[in-house]
Design a protein around this motif. Structure first.
Motif, PDB file in Angstrom:
ATOM      1  N   TYR A  76       0.830  -1.195   0.000  1.00 56.39           N
ATOM      2  CA  TYR A  76       0.000   0.000   0.000  1.00 56.39           C
ATOM      3  C   TYR A  76       0.871   1.254   0.000  1.00 56.39           C
ATOM      4  CZ  TYR A  76      -3.663  -3.216   1.569  1.00 56.39           C
ATOM      5  OH  TYR A  76      -4.548  -4.251   1.665  1.00 56.39           O
ATOM      6  N   TYR A  78       2.139   4.663   1.413  1.00 55.06           N
ATOM      7  CA  TYR A  78       2.238   5.059   2.815  1.00 55.06           C
ATOM      8  C   TYR A  78       2.747   6.493   2.886  1.00 55.06           C
ATOM      9  CZ  TYR A  78       3.457   4.707   7.781  1.00 55.06           C
ATOM     10  OH  TYR A  78       3.551   4.894   9.137  1.00 55.06           O
ATOM     11  N   TRP A  86       0.925  13.064  11.428  1.00 58.59           N
ATOM     12  CA  TRP A  86       0.073  11.917  11.136  1.00 58.59           C
ATOM     13  C   TRP A  86       0.777  10.973  10.170  1.00 58.59           C
ATOM     14  CZ3 TRP A  86      -0.661  11.628   5.963  1.00 58.59           C
ATOM     15  CH2 TRP A  86      -0.740  12.804   5.220  1.00 58.59           C
ATOM     16  N   SER A  87       0.237   9.754  10.074  1.00 63.06           N
ATOM     17  CA  SER A  87       0.678   8.794   9.067  1.00 63.06           C
ATOM     18  C   SER A  87      -0.563   8.106   8.524  1.00 63.06           C
ATOM     19  CB  SER A  87       1.654   7.776   9.647  1.00 63.06           C
ATOM     20  OG  SER A  87       1.028   6.982  10.630  1.00 63.06           O
ATOM     21  N   SER A  88      -0.475   7.608   7.291  1.00 60.49           N
ATOM     22  CA  SER A  88      -1.634   7.002   6.667  1.00 60.49           C
ATOM     23  C   SER A  88      -1.202   5.934   5.674  1.00 60.49           C
ATOM     24  CB  SER A  88      -2.458   8.074   5.945  1.00 60.49           C
ATOM     25  OG  SER A  88      -3.580   7.500   5.325  1.00 60.49           O
ATOM     26  N   THR A  89      -1.853   4.787   5.757  1.00 63.17           N
ATOM     27  CA  THR A  89      -1.697   3.750   4.752  1.00 63.17           C
ATOM     28  C   THR A  89      -2.899   3.849   3.829  1.00 63.17           C
ATOM     29  OG1 THR A  89      -0.592   2.319   6.346  1.00 63.17           O
ATOM     30  CG2 THR A  89      -1.458   1.261   4.380  1.00 63.17           C
ATOM     31  N   LEU A  90      -2.639   4.046   2.552  1.00 62.17           N
ATOM     32  CA  LEU A  90      -3.715   4.204   1.582  1.00 62.17           C
ATOM     33  C   LEU A  90      -4.006   2.841   0.960  1.00 62.17           C
ATOM     34  CD1 LEU A  90      -2.410   7.458  -0.087  1.00 62.17           C
ATOM     35  CD2 LEU A  90      -4.043   7.241   1.782  1.00 62.17           C
ATOM     36  N   GLU A  91      -4.999   2.174   1.483  1.00 62.22           N
ATOM     37  CA  GLU A  91      -5.315   0.826   1.023  1.00 62.22           C
ATOM     38  C   GLU A  91      -6.167   0.901  -0.235  1.00 62.22           C
ATOM     39  OE1 GLU A  91      -6.609  -1.627   4.243  1.00 62.22           O
ATOM     40  OE2 GLU A  91      -4.954  -0.983   5.489  1.00 62.22           O
ATOM     41  N   THR A  96      -6.318  10.601  -4.126  1.00 62.05           N
ATOM     42  CA  THR A  96      -6.249  10.377  -2.682  1.00 62.05           C
ATOM     43  C   THR A  96      -4.960  10.956  -2.100  1.00 62.05           C
ATOM     44  OG1 THR A  96      -7.543   8.360  -2.914  1.00 62.05           O
ATOM     45  CG2 THR A  96      -6.342   8.650  -0.859  1.00 62.05           C
ATOM     46  N   LYS A 130      -4.376  14.170   0.566  1.00 61.08           N
ATOM     47  CA  LYS A 130      -3.609  14.030   1.813  1.00 61.08           C
ATOM     48  C   LYS A 130      -2.535  15.109   1.902  1.00 61.08           C
ATOM     49  CE  LYS A 130      -4.892  10.663   4.467  1.00 61.08           C
ATOM     50  NZ  LYS A 130      -5.288  10.931   5.825  1.00 61.08           N
TER      51      LYS A 130
END
Length: 186
Positions: free
Chosen positions: A148, A150, A162-167, A179, A183
């Motif tokens: 994914y 990241y 923040w951190s985010s995994t974009l699935e 997306t 972000k």
């Protein structure tokens, strides 16, 4: 001007393996300074050394952000024991701060975070981009691997916001780009 990174891989008594040296040159290719960073990342992950530097970029305040990867030299399976790092140095080469992002989930050999690029925002924030890989075992002893996009966002002082995994495995590439752009603007 510009900065180049050198990593020492010479095993020797006087210079440790994985020693990061940054050298700054002016626009006429004359050396302005050269600094070693032996303890930049010590303490965060004992036993890790610098394996590679991916990117060096000057921000709007004329300081530099450096992104690279550390390797666990105490582990024979070092592909699975790497961690991204980044640091901020002043224009004169003095260290402002450094950060290490744990690259592997403890107890899970194939949960990896790989960060290989960053974007600097107009207000000095740092958006690190890369991927998160994890594997899970199916009933037949076969591993299914998921990859994914990241993102991790830090402010200009090195504080994680923040951190985010974009699935997005089932989405088209266009949807993934939208997306990510959304972000970046957060």
């Amino acid at each position: 001007g510009y900065i180049i990174a050198q990593i020492n891989y010479d095993t020797g008594v006087t210079t440790p393996d994985g020693l990061l040296t940054l050298t700054k040159f002016d626009k006429n290719d004359s050396k302005e300074w050269s600094k070693e960073y032996p303890g930049v990342l010590s303490g965060a992950l004992a036993g890790f050394t610098v394996k590679a530097v991916f990117k060096i970029m000057q921000d709007s305040s004329e300081d530099y952000i450096v992104l690279g990867i550390l390797e666990d030299t105490n582990n024979s399976n070092s592909f699975y024991d790497t961690s991204p790092f980044f640091l901020k140095i002043k224009n004169d080469g003095s260290l402002m701060w450094s950060k290490v992002i744990e690259g592997r989930t403890p107890g899970r050999m194939l949960d990896l975070i790989s960060l290989n690029d960053f974007i600097l925002t107009d207000n000095g924030e740092i958006l690190l981009v890369g991927s998160k890989v994890y594997s899970e075992m199916t009933g037949g002893n076969e591993a299914v691997t998921h990859i994914y996009p990241y993102l991790v966002k830090y402010d200009g002082n090195g504080t994680k916001e923040w951190s985010s995994t974009l699935e997005t495995l089932d989405n088209s590439s266009q949807e993934m780009v939208v997306t990510i752009l959304k972000k970046v603007q957060v």
